[in-house]
Design a protein around this motif. Structure first.
Motif: not given
Length: 358
Positions: A243-245, A299-300, A306-307, A340-342
């Motif tokens: 559901w995130h994206v 989170r990514g 959002a971006g 992803d790294r962050m």
């Protein structure tokens, strides 16, 4: 101790747990989820989508076969995984149903050859192939992308003589000629009409009174968006996507467009018009959710979605292209590895950088 009667244990390399669902089944579910919106597209914009789908799918599989043969890869498994079909289908839902035949061919060349196989094939591409193909033809053939049939019921339009028959569409796509006056049977997309009208100093309320607009967005586009939402819900139910994206794209589009609309509703579109016109719903459930070119962590995915939404709203409001979904997705594809790294959670027991005593 060796036992000659014991069975030999297979100790091949990891992973040892089989995948929950195969690539072929994932792609099949995506195709099934796209089918309702495609039928709505057929109803409102005519038979051209079937012509474009045939051209794109045929071109995609020819380029897929050629690349696999050139790379000395097994042909049958990759042809049968349906990934080329999904790429072609998503591409076709973005282009004009009466675009010239070479649009689909060139688009699939960039999607399959450049964006997919030159990066290593399925699972290695850093950009969404369908959006690479669409951006390529949008830049190369902008005039062809501006010709759309007027929205309306397929049967009603044909009876009233306001749309092109299948034979006329076929002739126009392959020859560029038609018995009808093409300007009389084509219309701009809602987003193109808004962009052109605002440049001519019309207000948004005056522009949305045209026949190509419905209650919330573009006429016909509203129902296509509704069916894309239902198709996306099917993918969520089958756990093909999370559901995130979708939530991030839709909610951030509303949040990002509302201040502009409240500041000047005569110039900036309402959140409903952003959602129900153009490719926001397609991006939310079918494009930005691509696991290869998107983000992996939860989170990514939220940041990625959002971006995409923020960039799309900004391009629509201030850019030179009517719809910025494809460019927004590609820009976020570039950012996905860093995001992803962050955003990947720290392993259990690892000390935090901010608090080394954890």
């Amino acid at each position: 101790m060796n036992n000659p009667n014991s069975q030999k244990l297979n100790t091949s390399s990891a992973p040892h747990i089989p995948a929950r669902i195969s690539v072929q089944k994932v792609m099949l579910w995506v195709c099934l989820a796209l089918l309702p919106a495609t039928l709505a597209h057929l109803y409102y914009f005519g038979l051209g989508i079937l012509v474009q789908l045939s051209l794109a799918v045929g071109s995609a599989y020819i380029f897929e076969w050629w690349c696999l043969h050139w790379r000395k890869q097994p042909v049958k498994p990759f042809i049968a995984d349906l990934s080329a079909l999904v790429t072609a289908w998503l591409f076709v839902l973005c282009i004009s149903p009466i675009a010239p035949w070479y649009v689909a061919v060139v688009g699939m060349f960039f999607a399959i050859v450049v964006a997919k196989h030159l990066y290593g094939g399925l699972g290695h591409n850093i950009f969404n192939p369908a959006m690479v193909g669409f951006c390529a033809i949008l830049i190369a053939f902008p005039q062809s992308m501006s010709l759309w049939l007027p929205p309306g019921g397929l049967v009603d339009n044909l009876v009233a003589g306001q749309s092109m028959t299948g034979a006329e569409i076929f002739k126009w796509v392959f020859t560029g000629h038609s018995a009808l006056q093409i300007d009389a049977v084509t219309a701009a997309t809602p987003l193109s009409a808004i962009q052109t009208g605002l440049q001519q100093s019309f207000t948004l309320s005056e522009l949305t009174g045209q026949a190509i607009f419905g209650d919330f967005g573009g006429l016909g586009w509203e129902w296509i968006a509704n069916w894309l939402f239902i198709g996306g819900a099917i993918l969520l139910y089958k756990r093909i996507i999370t559901w995130h994206v979708p939530a991030a794209v839709i909610m951030t589009t509303i949040a990002a467009s509302t201040p502009f609309y409240l500041f000047n509703s005569d110039v900036f579109m309402s959140p409903q018009q952003h959602i129900f016109s153009g490719g926001i719903m397609l991006a939310a459930f079918f494009i930005a959710t691509d696991p290869t070119s998107g983000c992996s962590s939860f989170r990514g995915k939220l940041i990625f979605g959002a971006g995409v939404a923020i960039l799309t709203v900004l391009i629509r409001n201030f850019g030179s292209f009517p719809d910025g979904v494809a460019f927004a997705v590609l820009l976020m594809n570039i950012s996905a590895p860093l995001i992803d790294r962050m955003s990947i959670p720290q392993p259990y027991g690892k000390k935090s950088r901010t608090n080394p005593h954890d």
